[in-house]
Enzyme design. Structure first.
Site, mmCIF file in Angstrom:
data_model
loop_
_atom_site.group_PDB
_atom_site.id
_atom_site.type_symbol
_atom_site.label_atom_id
_atom_site.label_comp_id
_atom_site.label_asym_id
_atom_site.label_seq_id
_atom_site.Cartn_x
_atom_site.Cartn_y
_atom_site.Cartn_z
ATOM 1 N N PHE A 79 12.849 -3.518 -10.122
ATOM 2 C CA PHE A 79 13.201 -2.710 -11.278
ATOM 3 C C PHE A 79 11.887 -2.459 -12.037
ATOM 4 O O PHE A 79 10.928 -2.048 -11.390
ATOM 5 C CB PHE A 79 14.380 -3.371 -12.026
ATOM 6 C CG PHE A 79 15.678 -3.084 -11.272
ATOM 7 C CD1 PHE A 79 15.860 -3.568 -9.958
ATOM 8 C CD2 PHE A 79 16.659 -2.281 -11.795
ATOM 9 C CE1 PHE A 79 17.006 -3.253 -9.213
ATOM 10 C CE2 PHE A 79 17.814 -1.965 -11.065
ATOM 11 C CZ PHE A 79 17.973 -2.443 -9.778
ATOM 12 N N ALA A 102 0.838 -1.206 0.000
ATOM 13 C CA ALA A 102 0.000 0.000 0.000
ATOM 14 C C ALA A 102 0.872 1.254 0.000
ATOM 15 O O ALA A 102 1.463 1.601 1.019
ATOM 16 C CB ALA A 102 -0.913 -0.002 1.222
ATOM 17 N N TYR A 117 9.698 9.805 -4.300
ATOM 18 C CA TYR A 117 9.216 8.427 -4.221
ATOM 19 C C TYR A 117 10.325 7.498 -3.701
ATOM 20 O O TYR A 117 10.145 6.772 -2.716
ATOM 21 C CB TYR A 117 8.723 7.983 -5.613
ATOM 22 C CG TYR A 117 8.515 6.513 -5.738
ATOM 23 C CD1 TYR A 117 7.571 5.857 -4.952
ATOM 24 C CD2 TYR A 117 9.275 5.750 -6.635
ATOM 25 C CE1 TYR A 117 7.391 4.490 -5.051
ATOM 26 C CE2 TYR A 117 9.098 4.391 -6.743
ATOM 27 C CZ TYR A 117 8.154 3.763 -5.951
ATOM 28 O OH TYR A 117 7.990 2.409 -6.051
ATOM 29 N N ARG A 157 16.405 -0.057 -19.389
ATOM 30 C CA ARG A 157 15.771 -0.488 -18.150
ATOM 31 C C ARG A 157 15.721 -2.010 -18.105
ATOM 32 O O ARG A 157 15.802 -2.678 -19.135
ATOM 33 C CB ARG A 157 14.319 0.050 -18.060
ATOM 34 C CG ARG A 157 14.219 1.554 -17.881
ATOM 35 C CD ARG A 157 14.671 1.983 -16.502
ATOM 36 N NE ARG A 157 14.582 3.430 -16.313
ATOM 37 C CZ ARG A 157 15.508 4.301 -16.687
ATOM 38 N NH1 ARG A 157 16.607 3.885 -17.285
ATOM 39 N NH2 ARG A 157 15.371 5.594 -16.465
ATOM 40 N N ILE A 192 8.988 9.056 -27.017
ATOM 41 C CA ILE A 192 10.237 8.534 -26.434
ATOM 42 C C ILE A 192 10.922 9.691 -25.711
ATOM 43 O O ILE A 192 11.250 10.708 -26.320
ATOM 44 C CB ILE A 192 11.150 7.970 -27.548
ATOM 45 C CG1 ILE A 192 10.454 6.808 -28.269
ATOM 46 C CG2 ILE A 192 12.508 7.554 -26.979
ATOM 47 C CD1 ILE A 192 11.194 6.309 -29.512
ATOM 48 N N HIS A 235 3.548 4.443 -17.401
ATOM 49 C CA HIS A 235 4.572 3.425 -17.649
ATOM 50 C C HIS A 235 4.698 3.063 -19.124
ATOM 51 O O HIS A 235 3.721 3.077 -19.864
ATOM 52 C CB HIS A 235 4.287 2.178 -16.806
ATOM 53 C CG HIS A 235 4.418 2.454 -15.342
ATOM 54 N ND1 HIS A 235 3.340 2.588 -14.506
ATOM 55 C CD2 HIS A 235 5.504 2.702 -14.584
ATOM 56 C CE1 HIS A 235 3.763 2.882 -13.290
ATOM 57 N NE2 HIS A 235 5.079 2.968 -13.311
ATOM 58 N N LEU A 236 5.923 2.721 -19.477
ATOM 59 C CA LEU A 236 6.266 2.580 -20.896
ATOM 60 C C LEU A 236 5.414 1.540 -21.629
ATOM 61 O O LEU A 236 4.813 1.850 -22.663
ATOM 62 C CB LEU A 236 7.761 2.221 -21.024
ATOM 63 C CG LEU A 236 8.234 2.036 -22.462
ATOM 64 C CD1 LEU A 236 8.160 3.353 -23.230
ATOM 65 C CD2 LEU A 236 9.655 1.471 -22.501
#
Ligand code: UDP
Length: 328
Positions: free
Chosen positions: A170, A75, A142, A222, A208, A190-191
């Site tokens: 990751f 959470a 974060y 990544r 990009i 997210h990508l």
């Protein structure tokens, strides 16, 4: 049968871990405020309490009602960009929320917890691949709050005998085979979901973020890891603690780096047609490369990723997104 409390069990990684726990024979109790999670993502056999971990009376009453052997804690808020514009929200939910949860756990003599940490605790990496012993120096709020959570567990262990495992993820991606649950964020940042939304025509293109990084094609590298491989690692980590194992921090990645352009190419092979793309400026705070060494969890817990192949990961995400173009 062991009973596992899962705060955040309606979110992306939490819901996949709940499915994996139930498949492995555990009884699961989900707590979620449904701020970013979805009720439909909760496994029908899980017990569900709707509420917030920051609400001490609520979380204590859940622990009064249920006999809990271990906690797997998801959470939290997890958007890097939002954490930079609204840092106090991250301190409140991630750090204060975890403190309230931990306090209630100790009151109820529950002393085993596995929780989500992140590669963002490292900041700009010293070296690739990244080891757990490398310097931590987060470049966003974060990552800072996740590192502070780790330290809170560390000091609580010393005082109260708590045992914890911190899993530094990751790039989590993919979906449960069968397309029942998957990744859904609002807004999506997210990508892989964004690439697939572009493939579905729900966005004009994939932008990009920078093609002038010092990498093989100029785009960021990544380490993409399938959500079910992450889920299995949580179960191994919890079983390690239930067997009186030591507190540990583990990286979780495949040890394989893919550029943004390589991920788009993999997606084009999966969907079978070209996907519109444009080059945009760099996104603030993005390191050029983040690739994990997961040697430690492989060695200590015998974890093995089953789906390291980027095309297979994207295909599993596509099975979800193509059948749920609007999410849940
Ligand atoms: N990215 C991108 N366009 C997007 C979203 C992400 O080029 O619309 C890039 C981003 O710069 C990073 C990679 O894709 O290099 C993964 O980003 P994501 O937000 O999925 O995860 P993060 O690495 O930030 O945890």
């Amino acid at each position: 049968m062991k009973h596992v409390l899962v705060p955040g069990g309606a979110g992306y990684i939490g819901s996949h871990t709940v499915y994996a726990l139930i498949n492995s024979g555990y009884k699961v109790i989900v707590v979620d405020n449904l701020e970013t999670g979805f009720k439909q993502a909760i496994h029908p056999d899980a017990v569900f309490y709707h509420g917030d971990i920051r609400d001490s009376a609520f979380i204590n009453s859940v622990l009064d009602n249920e006999h809990i052997d271990a906690v797997i804690h998801f959470a939290a808020n997890s958007l890097v960009g939002e954490s930079m514009t609204n840092p106090l929200k991250y301190y409140d939910n991630n750090l204060h929320g975890t403190r309230v949860l931990l306090d209630a756990m100790l009151k109820h003599e529950i002393k085993r917890i596995v929780f989500s940490s992140t590669a963002a605790t490292y900041g700009e990496p010293e070296r690739i691949p990244i080891l757990e012993t490398h310097r931590t120096n987060p470049t966003n709020t974060y990552g800072e709050t996740k590192l502070a959570m780790e330290r809170m567990f560390y000091w609580t262990q010393a005082a109260h005998g708590l045992k914890y495992v911190s899993l530094r993820y990751f790039n989590a991606c993919g979906a449960l085979p069968g397309g029942k649950i998957g990744e859904a964020h609002n807004p999506e940042t997210h990508l892989i979901p964004i690439i697939l939304q572009a493939a579905l025509g729900k966005r004009e293109n994939i932008a990009i973020y920078g093609d002038d990084y010092p990498t093989r094609d100029g785009t960021c590298v990544r380490d993409y890891i399938h959500v079910d491989d992450l889920a299995q690692a949580h179960i191994l980590a919890m079983e390690h603690l239930l067997n009186n194992g030591s507190s540990e921090i583990f990286n979780l990645g495949n040890g394989l780096g893919f550029t943004v352009k390589e991920v788009i190419e993999a997606a084009e092979r999966v969907v079978g047609h070209p996907i519109n793309q444009i080059i945009s400026p760099r996104r603030a705070g993005d390191p050029a490369q983040l690739v994990a060494s997961s040697e430690k969890i492989i060695r200590m817990l015998n974890w093995q990723p089953k789906m390291p192949d980027i095309e297979a990961i994207v295909a599993s995400a596509w099975a979800w997104h193509s059948t749920h173009p609007n999410g849940y």
